[in-house]
Design an enzyme around this catalytic site. Structure first.
Site, PDB file in Angstrom:
ATOM      1  N   TYR A  73      36.619  53.344  28.266  1.00 44.16           N
ATOM      2  CA  TYR A  73      35.799  53.658  29.450  1.00 44.16           C
ATOM      3  C   TYR A  73      36.091  55.090  29.929  1.00 44.16           C
ATOM      4  O   TYR A  73      35.185  55.900  30.113  1.00 44.16           O
ATOM      5  CB  TYR A  73      36.082  52.657  30.590  1.00 44.16           C
ATOM      6  N   LYS A  88      33.780  58.908  30.041  1.00 45.61           N
ATOM      7  CA  LYS A  88      33.557  59.836  31.168  1.00 45.61           C
ATOM      8  C   LYS A  88      33.841  61.276  30.719  1.00 45.61           C
ATOM      9  O   LYS A  88      33.087  62.203  31.008  1.00 45.61           O
ATOM     10  CB  LYS A  88      34.449  59.476  32.360  1.00 45.61           C
ATOM     11  N   SER A 129      34.874  60.355  37.133  1.00 42.59           N
ATOM     12  CA  SER A 129      35.937  59.552  37.732  1.00 42.59           C
ATOM     13  C   SER A 129      37.250  60.309  37.700  1.00 42.59           C
ATOM     14  O   SER A 129      37.498  61.114  36.786  1.00 42.59           O
ATOM     15  CB  SER A 129      36.076  58.261  36.927  1.00 42.59           C
TER      16      SER A 129
HETATM   17  P1  NAD Z   1      27.653  49.290  38.899  1.00 41.74           P
HETATM   18  O1  NAD Z   1      27.925  48.519  37.666  1.00 41.74           O
HETATM   19  O2  NAD Z   1      27.534  48.547  40.182  1.00 41.74           O
HETATM   20  O3  NAD Z   1      26.363  50.204  38.711  1.00 41.74           O
HETATM   21  C1  NAD Z   1      25.944  50.680  37.450  1.00 41.74           C
HETATM   22  C2  NAD Z   1      24.482  50.338  37.303  1.00 41.74           C
HETATM   23  O4  NAD Z   1      24.008  50.834  36.056  1.00 41.74           O
HETATM   24  C3  NAD Z   1      24.208  48.824  37.303  1.00 41.74           C
HETATM   25  O5  NAD Z   1      23.193  48.550  38.236  1.00 41.74           O
HETATM   26  C4  NAD Z   1      23.752  48.513  35.867  1.00 41.74           C
HETATM   27  O6  NAD Z   1      22.803  47.461  35.831  1.00 41.74           O
HETATM   28  C5  NAD Z   1      23.185  49.852  35.453  1.00 41.74           C
HETATM   29  N1  NAD Z   1      23.221  50.109  34.002  1.00 41.74           N
HETATM   30  C6  NAD Z   1      24.256  49.967  33.156  1.00 41.74           C
HETATM   31  N2  NAD Z   1      23.913  50.323  31.922  1.00 41.74           N
HETATM   32  C7  NAD Z   1      22.613  50.720  31.966  1.00 41.74           C
HETATM   33  C8  NAD Z   1      21.692  51.204  31.007  1.00 41.74           C
HETATM   34  N3  NAD Z   1      22.032  51.317  29.724  1.00 41.74           N
HETATM   35  N4  NAD Z   1      20.438  51.528  31.409  1.00 41.74           N
HETATM   36  C9  NAD Z   1      20.087  51.385  32.714  1.00 41.74           C
HETATM   37  N5  NAD Z   1      20.903  50.919  33.657  1.00 41.74           N
HETATM   38  C10 NAD Z   1      22.165  50.602  33.283  1.00 41.74           C
HETATM   39  O7  NAD Z   1      28.812  50.392  39.028  1.00 41.74           O
HETATM   40  P2  NAD Z   1      29.175  51.363  40.232  1.00 41.74           P
HETATM   41  O8  NAD Z   1      30.504  50.953  40.765  1.00 41.74           O
HETATM   42  O9  NAD Z   1      28.030  51.515  41.152  1.00 41.74           O
HETATM   43  O10 NAD Z   1      29.405  52.700  39.419  1.00 41.74           O
HETATM   44  C11 NAD Z   1      28.370  53.640  39.206  1.00 41.74           C
HETATM   45  C12 NAD Z   1      28.892  54.749  38.319  1.00 41.74           C
HETATM   46  O11 NAD Z   1      30.041  55.346  38.916  1.00 41.74           O
HETATM   47  C13 NAD Z   1      29.323  54.271  36.928  1.00 41.74           C
HETATM   48  O12 NAD Z   1      28.942  55.246  35.980  1.00 41.74           O
HETATM   49  C14 NAD Z   1      30.829  54.202  37.049  1.00 41.74           C
HETATM   50  O13 NAD Z   1      31.463  54.380  35.810  1.00 41.74           O
HETATM   51  C15 NAD Z   1      31.105  55.370  37.988  1.00 41.74           C
HETATM   52  N6  NAD Z   1      32.381  55.208  38.702  1.00 41.74           N
HETATM   53  C16 NAD Z   1      32.595  54.055  39.404  1.00 41.74           C
HETATM   54  C17 NAD Z   1      33.818  53.881  40.052  1.00 41.74           C
HETATM   55  C18 NAD Z   1      34.096  52.596  40.808  1.00 41.74           C
HETATM   56  O14 NAD Z   1      35.257  52.317  41.092  1.00 41.74           O
HETATM   57  N7  NAD Z   1      33.107  51.816  41.189  1.00 41.74           N
HETATM   58  C19 NAD Z   1      34.793  54.888  40.006  1.00 41.74           C
HETATM   59  C20 NAD Z   1      34.515  56.060  39.298  1.00 41.74           C
HETATM   60  C21 NAD Z   1      33.286  56.222  38.643  1.00 41.74           C
HETATM   61  C1  UD1 Z   2      40.811  51.268  37.874  1.00 36.45           C
HETATM   62  C2  UD1 Z   2      40.754  51.736  36.434  1.00 36.45           C
HETATM   63  C3  UD1 Z   2      40.193  53.154  36.407  1.00 36.45           C
HETATM   64  C4  UD1 Z   2      38.819  53.201  37.085  1.00 36.45           C
HETATM   65  C5  UD1 Z   2      38.978  52.655  38.520  1.00 36.45           C
HETATM   66  C6  UD1 Z   2      37.678  52.609  39.271  1.00 36.45           C
HETATM   67  C7  UD1 Z   2      42.545  50.546  35.255  1.00 36.45           C
HETATM   68  C8  UD1 Z   2      43.862  50.700  34.564  1.00 36.45           C
HETATM   69  N1  UD1 Z   2      42.086  51.677  35.838  1.00 36.45           N
HETATM   70  O1  UD1 Z   2      41.611  52.152  38.552  1.00 36.45           O
HETATM   71  O2  UD1 Z   2      40.065  53.609  35.074  1.00 36.45           O
HETATM   72  O3  UD1 Z   2      38.325  54.519  37.124  1.00 36.45           O
HETATM   73  O4  UD1 Z   2      39.520  51.323  38.462  1.00 36.45           O
HETATM   74  O5  UD1 Z   2      36.844  51.598  38.797  1.00 36.45           O
HETATM   75  O6  UD1 Z   2      41.954  49.486  35.250  1.00 36.45           O
HETATM   76  N2  UD1 Z   2      45.906  46.035  41.938  1.00 36.45           N
HETATM   77  C9  UD1 Z   2      46.708  44.957  42.215  1.00 36.45           C
HETATM   78  N3  UD1 Z   2      46.180  43.719  42.085  1.00 36.45           N
HETATM   79  C10 UD1 Z   2      44.893  43.489  41.701  1.00 36.45           C
HETATM   80  C11 UD1 Z   2      44.062  44.611  41.428  1.00 36.45           C
HETATM   81  C12 UD1 Z   2      44.612  45.873  41.543  1.00 36.45           C
HETATM   82  O7  UD1 Z   2      47.882  45.121  42.565  1.00 36.45           O
HETATM   83  O8  UD1 Z   2      44.478  42.329  41.596  1.00 36.45           O
HETATM   84  C13 UD1 Z   2      46.469  47.398  42.085  1.00 36.45           C
HETATM   85  C14 UD1 Z   2      46.459  48.195  40.791  1.00 36.45           C
HETATM   86  O9  UD1 Z   2      47.609  47.957  40.048  1.00 36.45           O
HETATM   87  C15 UD1 Z   2      46.384  49.619  41.341  1.00 36.45           C
HETATM   88  C16 UD1 Z   2      45.596  49.481  42.649  1.00 36.45           C
HETATM   89  O10 UD1 Z   2      45.670  48.111  42.997  1.00 36.45           O
HETATM   90  O11 UD1 Z   2      47.668  50.060  41.638  1.00 36.45           O
HETATM   91  C17 UD1 Z   2      44.141  49.880  42.506  1.00 36.45           C
HETATM   92  O12 UD1 Z   2      43.587  49.183  41.401  1.00 36.45           O
HETATM   93  P1  UD1 Z   2      42.041  49.267  40.992  1.00 36.45           P
HETATM   94  O13 UD1 Z   2      41.209  48.929  42.173  1.00 36.45           O
HETATM   95  O14 UD1 Z   2      41.865  48.466  39.765  1.00 36.45           O
HETATM   96  O15 UD1 Z   2      41.783  50.804  40.705  1.00 36.45           O
HETATM   97  P2  UD1 Z   2      42.548  51.832  39.745  1.00 36.45           P
HETATM   98  O16 UD1 Z   2      43.789  51.256  39.177  1.00 36.45           O
HETATM   99  O17 UD1 Z   2      42.706  53.095  40.474  1.00 36.45           O
END
Ligand code: NAD
Ligand code: UD1
Length: 339
Positions: A150, A154, A125
């Site tokens: 969290y 990572k 991330s």
């Molecule tokens: P998500 O929660 O939708 O998907 C994660 C999946 O992993 C889920 O289906 C959950 O059931 C499964 N899981 C969790 N723990 C497990 C375990 N111990 N064993 C087996 N399965 C398990 O999340 P996502 O948004 O699809 O994110 C996927 C990955 O990308 C995560 O590692 C997340 O941290 C990373 N990531 C997500 C974002 C975002 O904004 N969505 C941003 C940066 C990184």
């Molecule tokens: C958040 C996490 C980050 C994670 C990322 C992806 C925090 C502090 N950071 O980042 O660690 O990797 O999600 O899952 O939680 N916002 C509003 N109103 C809302 C929701 C969000 O104004 O109800 C704003 C936030 O302040 C931010 C922007 O929207 O400025 C994006 O927010 P968000 O979607 O939560 O993502 P990140 O802050 O980038």
């Protein structure tokens, strides 16, 4: 035939990636404990790609459950999405996050090592960059101590995989640092299905748009940006999924550590997102300004040129595509996969 184990493949990004893997001719196997996913997603994946993707119910922390999959299949590579991802929850439950994310990844890497599977692609991330000294962020930008458990998981997993690669030179480690994944599959069949009230901006916006939530609180309008709200690099989840396919093509069996930013390179403010959404729904989306949220960085967007150069991958979907597809998913599935 190249078989890819997709841990967390039933989740938001994983499910979209599974579909693009099938389309590109790979054989994905989903491994998920469904702690944050619903089994209904599997039938939707089947419907979209016309193929039943095998799924193993299992937990990455349980060695024996992973071993069963490695014994029964020749796994060429692993895309590792499985993990817990709620920043606020991680502050309240740090040990659960270290156990699930770091310990789970350790067990997975151990099984990969023992079964001689040497291709590891990890969902990292942009959070590893912390508050950036300058934007856009390149892969050489400093990794900083995270401000949440969290985020720290990572960083720890990145280091653990890199250390293993140093010990086993033929091991190939690809660290994909995602910016802000949003949107949904254009079919409207799969998308993000957060539990309870969403923490992230896009799912919150879509729930306000369909009237499930009354109003969006914009966290802070006094930041040093063009309109006072924070800037992020929002990337369509299908572009992100295609980034994984590109990474597999390029990095499989190459050895070494490969790090890529997966973003668009464009920074949008929270107000830009509200305006785009208002346009998509044809009326002003209810919003109000609220205090800053603790831990938010002011601006964060990628320099995605390394991925363009080396992976031949670029995010092509626009902000309009992201808002349309998010809205479409939410409208068609007001209760997510529970309908
Ligand atoms: P998500 O929660 O939708 O998907 C994660 C999946 O992993 C889920 O289906 C959950 O059931 C499964 N899981 C969790 N723990 C497990 C375990 N111990 N064993 C087996 N399965 C398990 O999340 P996502 O948004 O699809 O994110 C996927 C990955 O990308 C995560 O590692 C997340 O941290 C990373 N990531 C997500 C974002 C975002 O904004 N969505 C941003 C940066 C990184
Ligand atoms: C958040 C996490 C980050 C994670 C990322 C992806 C925090 C502090 N950071 O980042 O660690 O990797 O999600 O899952 O939680 N916002 C509003 N109103 C809302 C929701 C969000 O104004 O109800 C704003 C936030 O302040 C931010 C922007 O929207 O400025 C994006 O927010 P968000 O979607 O939560 O993502 P990140 O802050 O980038």
């Amino acid at each position: 035939m190249t078989t890819i184990l997709v841990t967390g493949g039933a989740g938001f990004i994983g499910s979209h990636t599974v579909i693009e893997l099938v389309k590109a001719g790979y054989e994905p196997i989903i491994f998920d404990n469904f702690s944050n996913a619903k089994p209904a997603v599997l039938a939707r994946i089947h419907k979209i790609c016309g193929k039943r993707v095998p799924c193993c119910f299992g937990d990455i922390r349980v060695r024996q459950q992973l071993e069963t999959v490695f014994k029964e299949n020749k796994i060429d590579g692993v895309i590792h999405f499985a993990g817990l991802k709620a920043v606020g929850e991680s502050v309240k439950k740090p040990l659960e996050y270290y156990d699930n994310n770091v310990n789970g990844s350790r067990v997975l890497l151990e099984v990969m090592r023992d079964y001689k599977c040497s291709n590891f692609i990890f969902s990292s991330s942009a959070t590893v960059y912390g508050e950036p000294d300058k934007v856009p962020l390149t892969e050489d930008s400093p990794v900083k101590r995270a401000n949440s458990p969290y985020g720290q998981t990572k960083i720890d997993i990145e280091y653990m995989a890199e250390e293993l690669q140093r010990a086993i030179p033929e091991f190939s480690v690809t660290l994909l640092r995602y910016f802000n994944p949003v949107g949904a599959h254009e079919s409207g069949l799969i998308g993000e299905d957060p539990r309870g009230i969403p923490n992230n901006l896009m799912p919150y916006l879509t729930q306000v748009a369909v009237g499930k939530l009354p109003i969006l609180n914009i966290f802070g309008n006094d930041y040093p940006t063009k309109d006072g709200t924070c800037i992020r690099d929002y990337i369509h989840v299908v572009d992100l999924a295609l980034g994984h396919v590109a990474a597999i093509k390029h990095c499989l069996n190459q050895g070494g550590v490969h790090i890529y930013n997966l973003g668009t390179g464009i920074g949008y403010s929270v107000l830009d997102m509200v305006n785009a959404f208002s346009k998509a729904i044809g009326r002003e989306l209810p919003h109000q300004f609220a205090p800053r949220r603790a831990g938010d960085v002011v601006q964060c967007y990628a320099d995605p040129s390394k991925a363009a150069r080396e992976l031949n991958w670029k995010a092509v979907r626009t902000l309009e595509d992201m808002t349309r597809d998010s809205y479409n998913w939410q409208k068609n599935n007001p209760n997510g996969y529970d309908d």
